[in-house]
Design a protein around this motif. Structure first.
Motif, PDB file in Angstrom:
ATOM      1  N   ALA A  75      35.101  36.858  46.412  1.00 44.37           N
ATOM      2  CA  ALA A  75      34.202  37.522  45.464  1.00 44.37           C
ATOM      3  C   ALA A  75      33.826  38.913  45.953  1.00 44.37           C
ATOM      4  N   SER A  76      33.540  39.031  47.243  1.00 42.50           N
ATOM      5  CA  SER A  76      33.182  40.330  47.812  1.00 42.50           C
ATOM      6  C   SER A  76      34.355  41.299  47.750  1.00 42.50           C
ATOM      7  N   ALA A  77      35.569  40.798  48.029  1.00 39.74           N
ATOM      8  CA  ALA A  77      36.754  41.649  47.990  1.00 39.74           C
ATOM      9  C   ALA A  77      37.037  42.134  46.573  1.00 39.74           C
ATOM     10  N   TYR A  78      36.783  41.276  45.581  1.00 43.16           N
ATOM     11  CA  TYR A  78      36.975  41.684  44.194  1.00 43.16           C
ATOM     12  C   TYR A  78      36.037  42.846  43.864  1.00 43.16           C
ATOM     13  N   ALA A  79      34.781  42.707  44.233  1.00 46.12           N
ATOM     14  CA  ALA A  79      33.808  43.772  43.947  1.00 46.12           C
ATOM     15  C   ALA A  79      34.157  45.056  44.692  1.00 46.12           C
ATOM     16  N   ALA A  80      34.613  44.912  45.940  1.00 44.97           N
ATOM     17  CA  ALA A  80      34.934  46.081  46.756  1.00 44.97           C
ATOM     18  C   ALA A  80      36.190  46.792  46.276  1.00 44.97           C
ATOM     19  N   GLY A  81      37.012  46.097  45.476  1.00 46.53           N
ATOM     20  CA  GLY A  81      38.247  46.700  44.998  1.00 46.53           C
ATOM     21  C   GLY A  81      38.050  47.760  43.933  1.00 46.53           C
ATOM     22  N   ASN A  82      36.825  47.898  43.414  1.00 41.40           N
ATOM     23  CA  ASN A  82      36.509  48.899  42.395  1.00 41.40           C
ATOM     24  C   ASN A  82      37.494  48.848  41.217  1.00 41.40           C
ATOM     25  N   LEU A  83      37.809  47.634  40.759  1.00 38.28           N
ATOM     26  CA  LEU A  83      38.719  47.491  39.636  1.00 38.28           C
ATOM     27  C   LEU A  83      38.020  47.881  38.338  1.00 38.28           C
ATOM     28  N   PRO A  84      38.738  48.501  37.418  1.00 34.29           N
ATOM     29  CA  PRO A  84      38.133  48.754  36.102  1.00 34.29           C
ATOM     30  C   PRO A  84      37.580  47.455  35.518  1.00 34.29           C
ATOM     31  N   ARG A  85      36.435  47.548  34.896  1.00 34.32           N
ATOM     32  CA  ARG A  85      35.733  46.363  34.429  1.00 34.32           C
ATOM     33  C   ARG A  85      36.517  45.655  33.322  1.00 34.32           C
ATOM     34  N   THR A  95      40.057  25.443  43.317  1.00 29.86           N
ATOM     35  CA  THR A  95      40.337  25.977  44.655  1.00 29.86           C
ATOM     36  C   THR A  95      39.240  26.934  45.119  1.00 29.86           C
ATOM     37  N   ALA A  96      39.320  27.320  46.384  1.00 30.43           N
ATOM     38  CA  ALA A  96      38.405  28.337  46.901  1.00 30.43           C
ATOM     39  C   ALA A  96      38.609  29.663  46.168  1.00 30.43           C
ATOM     40  N   SER A  97      39.850  29.979  45.807  1.00 28.92           N
ATOM     41  CA  SER A  97      40.115  31.210  45.055  1.00 28.92           C
ATOM     42  C   SER A  97      39.465  31.173  43.679  1.00 28.92           C
ATOM     43  N   ALA A  98      39.553  30.020  43.009  1.00 31.46           N
ATOM     44  CA  ALA A  98      38.936  29.888  41.684  1.00 31.46           C
ATOM     45  C   ALA A  98      37.425  30.045  41.776  1.00 31.46           C
ATOM     46  N   TYR A  99      36.833  29.433  42.797  1.00 30.77           N
ATOM     47  CA  TYR A  99      35.385  29.568  42.983  1.00 30.77           C
ATOM     48  C   TYR A  99      35.030  31.014  43.309  1.00 30.77           C
ATOM     49  N   GLY A 100      35.874  31.677  44.101  1.00 32.44           N
ATOM     50  CA  GLY A 100      35.640  33.087  44.398  1.00 32.44           C
ATOM     51  C   GLY A 100      35.673  33.942  43.147  1.00 32.44           C
ATOM     52  N   GLY A 101      36.630  33.680  42.250  1.00 26.34           N
ATOM     53  CA  GLY A 101      36.686  34.415  40.991  1.00 26.34           C
ATOM     54  C   GLY A 101      35.464  34.150  40.123  1.00 26.34           C
ATOM     55  N   ALA A 102      34.979  32.902  40.137  1.00 25.99           N
ATOM     56  CA  ALA A 102      33.774  32.559  39.370  1.00 25.99           C
ATOM     57  C   ALA A 102      32.555  33.285  39.922  1.00 25.99           C
ATOM     58  N   LEU A 103      32.442  33.354  41.243  1.00 31.68           N
ATOM     59  CA  LEU A 103      31.328  34.083  41.856  1.00 31.68           C
ATOM     60  C   LEU A 103      31.392  35.569  41.519  1.00 31.68           C
ATOM     61  N   ALA A 104      32.601  36.129  41.496  1.00 30.74           N
ATOM     62  CA  ALA A 104      32.745  37.538  41.133  1.00 30.74           C
ATOM     63  C   ALA A 104      32.281  37.778  39.705  1.00 30.74           C
ATOM     64  N   LEU A 108      29.045  40.194  38.603  1.00 37.20           N
ATOM     65  CA  LEU A 108      29.275  41.362  37.756  1.00 37.20           C
ATOM     66  C   LEU A 108      28.850  41.142  36.306  1.00 37.20           C
ATOM     67  N   ASP A 109      28.202  40.003  36.029  1.00 38.27           N
ATOM     68  CA  ASP A 109      27.765  39.677  34.665  1.00 38.27           C
ATOM     69  C   ASP A 109      28.918  39.727  33.667  1.00 38.27           C
ATOM     70  N   LEU A 110      30.060  39.139  34.064  1.00 41.84           N
ATOM     71  CA  LEU A 110      31.230  39.075  33.197  1.00 41.84           C
ATOM     72  C   LEU A 110      31.405  37.659  32.652  1.00 41.84           C
ATOM     73  N   PRO A 111      31.878  37.516  31.414  1.00 47.01           N
ATOM     74  CA  PRO A 111      32.187  36.170  30.927  1.00 47.01           C
ATOM     75  C   PRO A 111      33.289  35.537  31.774  1.00 47.01           C
ATOM     76  N   LEU A 112      33.139  34.255  32.039  1.00 51.16           N
ATOM     77  CA  LEU A 112      34.110  33.511  32.827  1.00 51.16           C
ATOM     78  C   LEU A 112      34.710  32.415  31.960  1.00 51.16           C
TER      79      LEU A 112
END
Length: 378
Positions: A75-85, A95-104, A108-112
């Motif tokens: 989740a932290s790496a996603y935020a740090a990547g400065n990807l266009p919203r 998985t841990a990756s899926a949970y990480g994406g959910a936390l991101a 960022l207040d994005l629909p999941l």
């Protein structure tokens, strides 16, 4: 044509396989798909599927012993990547990756959107930590794509109503497409019998795995005409345990980690599969090979209800007894091979894409209410 960007976050080979049909269907709807690979399985995930004509970003979060810490790092790496919203984040499974994406998405207040939502074993230790991850992801999701009516019922009992859609399992989309490319299945082999074994779950490391290995040796010694293949997991500790124990047991063949296509060929050539894999539980009914589940609980009971799967645990004596009974009884074998499709019909990706396109076109998909980020363990 919609020009809304959708981020699909994944990190393991099963996620890549199951999300590929979703990505293709979203692309066909005119949406811009961006794949965000966390690096959880690194080369395995990247080689699993043709990633298609999509923008791809690699977070490459280093593997960690603690899956909860890994999820927060993703989740932290996603935020740090400065990807266009993006307009939405999609994750699959538990998985841990899926949970990480959910936390991101929550940060960022994005629909999941959660693909394969609502699976429950009702036992936090089996599977661990996946049961906790899946529940946490469902709590953060704004769209729940349930593979079966049972999964949808779990979600509704937990307070999710309008957000739940029964769409089937997207892994079946990928499976049917790949099965269509395989050569014809060979005919009977006389009295020769083939057994395929896989085991990788974290809760089975140590004594449970030792029990399975002992049962495998028992079967090899008692039934010399039983051909036993063990498909090894990439985790080197699992492979070492098998190699040490089977050093002098020549009838048992150890297979290096297989590609998805190779695994399907191995499953199809077997008469019986023993596995603790969730994905293989879903695939075996469509391949046409009975499977005994090496677990105490499963979050995929639909295959048991259809008669194609059987839950047997992972104790030495029980494994030997169940395998011997299976091969001794033609009636049991015939009953476990039928045409039921317990996990979907192979058209899940287009259903998901149509629902997302409609929601985004109506601009009616808010993010879930912002919650405090969970601690590093649940």
């Amino acid at each position: 044509m919609l020009h809304r960007r959708i981020d699909i976050v994944f990190g393991t080979r099963p996620e890549a396989i199951k999300l590929a049909p979703v990505a293709a269907a979203l692309h066909a709807q005119g949406m811009a798909v961006r794949l965000v690979a966390t690096g959880q399985h690194r080369d395995l995930a990247r080689a699993a599927v043709d990633l298609g004509p999509y923008e791809t970003r690699h977070l490459d979060v280093s593997p960690m012993a603690d899956p909860f810490t890994y999820a927060h790092s993703c989740a932290s790496a996603y935020a740090a990547g400065n990807l266009p919203r993006p307009a939405m984040i999609i994750v699959q499974g538990d998985t841990a990756s899926a949970y990480g994406g959910a936390l991101a998405a929550a940060d960022l207040d994005l629909p999941l959107a959660h693909v394969e939502a609502g699976l429950r074993s009702h036992d936090r230790a089996n599977p661990w930590p996946e049961e906790d991850f899946r529940i946490a992801i469902d709590r953060l999701a704004a769209l729940h794509f349930a593979p079966t009516e049972l999964a949808a019922r779990h979600l509704r009992e937990e307070g999710c109503d309008d957000s739940v859609h029964v769409v089937g399992n997207s892994g079946v989309d990928a499976l049917k497409a790949l099965l269509a490319t395989l050569p014809p299945r060979t005919g009977p082999r006389g009295d020769e019998r083939r057994l395929l074994i896989t085991c990788h779950r974290r809760e089975h490391w140590g004594e449970p795995l030792a029990d399975l290995i002992a049962a495998t040796i028992d079967l090899a010694e008692r039934h010399p005409r039983l051909h036993i293949d063990v498909a090894l997991h990439p985790n080197p500790a699992i492979g070492q345990a098998w190699r040490r124990a089977l050093e002098r047991t020549s009838p048992v063949r150890l297979l290096a980690p297989l590609t998805h296509r190779q695994m399907l060929l191995a499953m199809r050539s077997a008469d019986l599969i023993l596995s603790d894999s969730g994905g293989m539980q879903e695939e075996a009914p469509y391949v046409g090979t009975p499977l005994f589940i090496l677990r105490r609980r499963t979050e995929r009971p639909e295959g048991i209800a259809s008669g194609q799967l059987k839950l047997i645990g992972i104790e030495r004596q029980r494994i030997v007894e169940e395998v011997e009974h299976f091969f001794a009884s033609p009636r049991v074998r015939r009953a476990m091979i039928n045409g039921a499709e317990p996990y979907g019909d192979g058209r899940t990706g287009p259903r998901i894409a149509a629902i997302i396109a409609e929601r985004l076109a109506l601009s009616s998909l808010p993010a879930r209410p912002r919650q405090e980020r969970p601690a590093a363990s649940l």
